[in-house]
Write a protein that holds these residues in place. Structure first.
Motif, short mmCIF file in Angstrom:
data_model
loop_
_atom_site.label_atom_id
_atom_site.label_comp_id
_atom_site.label_asym_id
_atom_site.label_seq_id
_atom_site.Cartn_x
_atom_site.Cartn_y
_atom_site.Cartn_z
N THR A 194 46.40 -2.08 -4.77
CA THR A 194 46.40 -2.99 -5.92
C THR A 194 47.77 -3.01 -6.58
N LYS A 196 49.22 -3.71 -9.81
CA LYS A 196 48.61 -3.84 -11.13
C LYS A 196 49.29 -4.89 -12.00
N PHE A 197 50.62 -4.97 -11.98
CA PHE A 197 51.29 -5.90 -12.88
C PHE A 197 51.05 -7.37 -12.50
N ASP A 199 48.00 -8.04 -11.02
CA ASP A 199 46.54 -8.05 -10.92
C ASP A 199 46.09 -8.56 -9.55
N GLN A 201 45.09 -7.74 -5.48
CA GLN A 201 44.61 -6.81 -4.45
C GLN A 201 45.20 -7.24 -3.10
#
Length: 507
Positions: A194, A196-197, A199, A201
Motif C-alpha cells: 500500500t 499510503k500517501f 491511498d 494498493q
C-alpha cells in the motif's frame, strides 16, 4: 526507382528527384510517424488484454455482489466504448491534425486505467466504477480508426498491404504481450503493498492497469514529439502535411468530382463485421467448449487454452508476414477469399461426429447432493473434487457426440491462419477503396462495425451453444462464412482501388 523502408519490408516508389536530402528526410520522417502508429496499435491491444485474465477475480474482490452476467457486461463495455468513440475520433481527424484526437484518446485511456486501479476505493457500487472505467478504456481505444486512416493516407498503394500487415502484427503482439505481463505481475499477490500517501494498493490486479497508464504516457509523448502529418498519393508522392491547411483543396481539386464506391464501402464493413464476429465467437467459446468436451478443470482449461492462444498469436505474426508476399503475388481479393475458405474449414472440422459422447456432470446427483460453485470456485456438495465434463443442464450433451482433441487443435490452427489473413485484407481493401479521400470517419465506421461484432459475438455464441450445442453454434457460423463468401464474390469487381476504378492506374 524503387526504395525500401528502413526495415526492408515495405517498398516505396520514388521519382528521380526524390534523392535529395529534403526528400530523404520526408521519407524518414514519414516512416517514423507510421511506426508511432504501429506502437499506438500495439498499446491499444495491450490495454485490452493486460487486465482481461484478472478481471473476474478483481471484480469479485472489490464487489462481492457481482455475478457472471455482470462480467459479460464488463467485457462488452470495452467494445461498446470503442464502437461509440471510433466515428467521433475519425471525424475529428478529418478536420484537424491527427495528433489532437490521438493525444486526447490516449489521455482518456490513461486516466481510465488509473480509475480502474482505484475502483476498490469507493464504499459502494464498486462494480459500476469498474464498468465505467472499462468503458472509458474502450472509448480511448477508439483511436484505432485514426491510426488506420493515418497509415492508409501516409502509404502508397504498393506499400499499403505491407503497412497494414505490419500494423496487424503489432496488434497481435499486443494480444500476446498483455496476458504475459499480467502473468509476470501476478507474483505481487492479492494483497501487495500500500502506498499510503496516494491511498493506492499495488497488487496483482491494480499494477497491470497502472503499467498500461505508464505506457499511455509514453505514447502521448511520442505522438506529441515524433508524429508529423504526412500524406502521399497512391504513387507515393508527398502531397500535403497538415489535414486542415488550404493546400489540401489544391491537392485534391481534381479528385473532388470522383466519388467513392459506396456499395464497396458497405460491403467491406459487412465483411469486416463477419470476420470480427467469427473471431469473437472463437475466443469466447474456447474455454467452455474444452471443459465440456475434454472434462478439463477450470485451471486446466485456462492453462491449456492460454498456451493455445499464445501459439495462435505467434502463428498470426507469421501469417501477416506471408500475407504481404501472397497479396503482392496474387492480389488482395484472392487472399481474402482464401482466408474465408480456411476459416470455413476450421469450423467445419469442429462439427461433432462419431459415437463417442462427452462425460456428463451428474456423478454428484447420484449421491443426491446438489452441485454448486461458490464465487471463489469452491465446490459445495461432496466438497472435495471439482466436477468436470458436460453439465447435465445442457440436455444436448446426452445426444451430441464429443469433439475430439485432434479436431479442436486442428480447428485452432486453421482459424489461426484464416482469421489474420481475413483481418488484414479486409481493411487493406477498404483503405484502397476509399483512396485519397479523407478516411477518418470511414475508418471510424469500420472500427465501430468490428466493435459491434465483438459485442454481439459472445452474446450469440453463449446462448446458442448453451441451449442447442456445438452443432448449431458452429453450423450457423459456417453459414455466416458462406454468406460472407457469397457477398465477397458478388461485389468482387467493385472491391478495387480508387485509382483503378477511375482509370488513373491499371490494376
Amino acid at each position: 526507382m524503387s526504395h525500401l523502408d528502413p526495415d526492408g519490408s515495405t517498398p516505396l516508389l520514388r521519382d528521380d528527384a526524390s534523392s535529395d536530402d529534403s526528400q530523404d528526410e520526408d521519407y524518414r520522417g514519414r516512416w517514423r510517424s507510421i511506426r508511432v502508429m504501429y506502437f499506438t496499435m500495439f498499446l491499444s491491444s495491450v490495454g485490452f488484454t493486460i487486465v482481461i485474465t484478472s478481471l473476474w477475480p478483481y471484480l469479485q474482490k472489490v464487489d462481492s455482489s457481482s455475478d457472471a452476467s455482470f462480467l459479460g457486461w464488463m467485457v462488452a463495455a470495452y467494445s461498446l466504448g470503442q464502437m461509440v468513440a471510433s466515428p467521433l475520433f475519425g471525424l475529428w481527424s478529418n478536420h484537424r491534425p491527427r495528433r489532437e484526437p490521438l493525444a486526447c484518446s490516449i489521455f482518456i485511456n490513461l486516466a481510465a486505467n488509473i480509475y480502474y486501479a482505484y475502483a476498490y476505493l469507493p464504499k459502494t457500487n464498486n462494480k459500476y466504477h469498474m464498468l465505467i472505467s472499462r468503458a472509458l478504456v474502450g472509448f480511448g481505444a477508439g483511436n484505432v480508426a485514426v491510426v488506420r486512416s493515418y497509415v492508409a493516407g501516409a502509404t502508397s498503394l504498393e506499400e499499403r498491404t505491407g503497412a497494414m500487415a505490419n500494423m496487424s502484427a503489432c496488434q497481435a503482439l499486443g494480444f500476446i504481450f498483455g496476458p504475459a505481463l499480467q502473468a509476470c505481475l501476478s507474483f505481487i499477490g492479492e494483497n501487495g503493498v500500500t502506498v499510503k500517501f496516494l491511498d493506492l494498493q499495488l497488487n496483482m490486479y491494480t499494477t497491470p492497469a497502472l503499467l498500461a497508464a505508464v505506457f499511455g504516457l509514453i505514447n502521448i509523448l511520442l505522438v506529441l514529439l515524433v508524429l508529423k502529418e504526412h500524406r502521399v498519393n497512391e504513387d507515393g508522392k508527398h502531397t500535403r502535411s497538415i489535414n486542415y491547411t488550404s493546400e489540401e483543396t489544391v491537392d485534391i481539386v481534381d479528385e473532388s468530382v470522383e466519388t467513392i464506391d459506396q456499395v464497396a464501402v458497405v460491403t467491406s464493413n459487412v465483411l469486416f463485421f463477419i470476420v470480427m464476429f467469427i473471431f469473437a465467437v472463437f475466443e469466447t467459446i474456447a474455454t467452455p467448449l474444452s471443459m465440456d468436451m475434454f472434462a478439463w478443470t477450470r485451471k486446466e482449461a485456462v492453462l491449456y487454452n492460454g498456451i493455445i492462444m499464445v501459439g495462435i498469436g505467434f502463428q498470426s505474426i507469421l501469417v501477416f508476414i506471408l500475407v504481404k508476399a501472397a497479396a503482392s503475388r496474387f492480389g488482395d481479393r484472392p487472399v481474402l477469399l482464401a482466408g474465408f475458405g480456411i476459416v470455413f474449414c476450421g469450423f467445419i472440422i469442429l462439427l461433432p461426429w462419431g459415437n463417442h459422447f462427452p462425460k456428463i456432470q451428474w456423478a454428484d446427483l447420484k449421491n443426491n447432493s446438489l452441485v454448486s460453485q461458490m464465487s471463489e470456485g469452491t465446490l459445495v456438495g461432496n466438497g472435495t473434487v471439482e466436477p468436470t465434463g458436460c453439465p447435465y443442464e445442457q440436455t444436448w450433451c446426452q445426444t451430441t457426440p464429443a469433439i475430439y482433441l485432434a479436431q479442436y487443435i486442428s480447428s485452432d490452427i486453421l482459424i489461426g491462419v484464416g482469421y489474420p489473413a481475413c483481418n488484414v485484407m479486409s481493411y487493406t481493401l477498404y483503405s484502397k477503396v476509399l483512396g485519397p479521400k479523407p478516411q477518418g470517419v470511414y475508418m471510424g465506421w469500420l472500427t465501430a462495425s468490428g466493435s459491434g461484432a465483438r459485442t454481439l459475438g459472445p452474446i450469440f455464441v453463449s446462448h446458442v451453444y448453451t441451449l442447442l450445442g456445438p452443432r448449431w453454434a458452429f453450423g450457423l457460423i459456417c453459414g455466416m462464412v458462406v454468406l460472407g463468401v457469397i457477398l465477397l464474390l458478388s461485389a468482387y469487381h467493385r472491391l478495387i482501388a480508387f485509382s483503378v476504378r477511375h482509370g488513373r492506374i491499371v490494376e
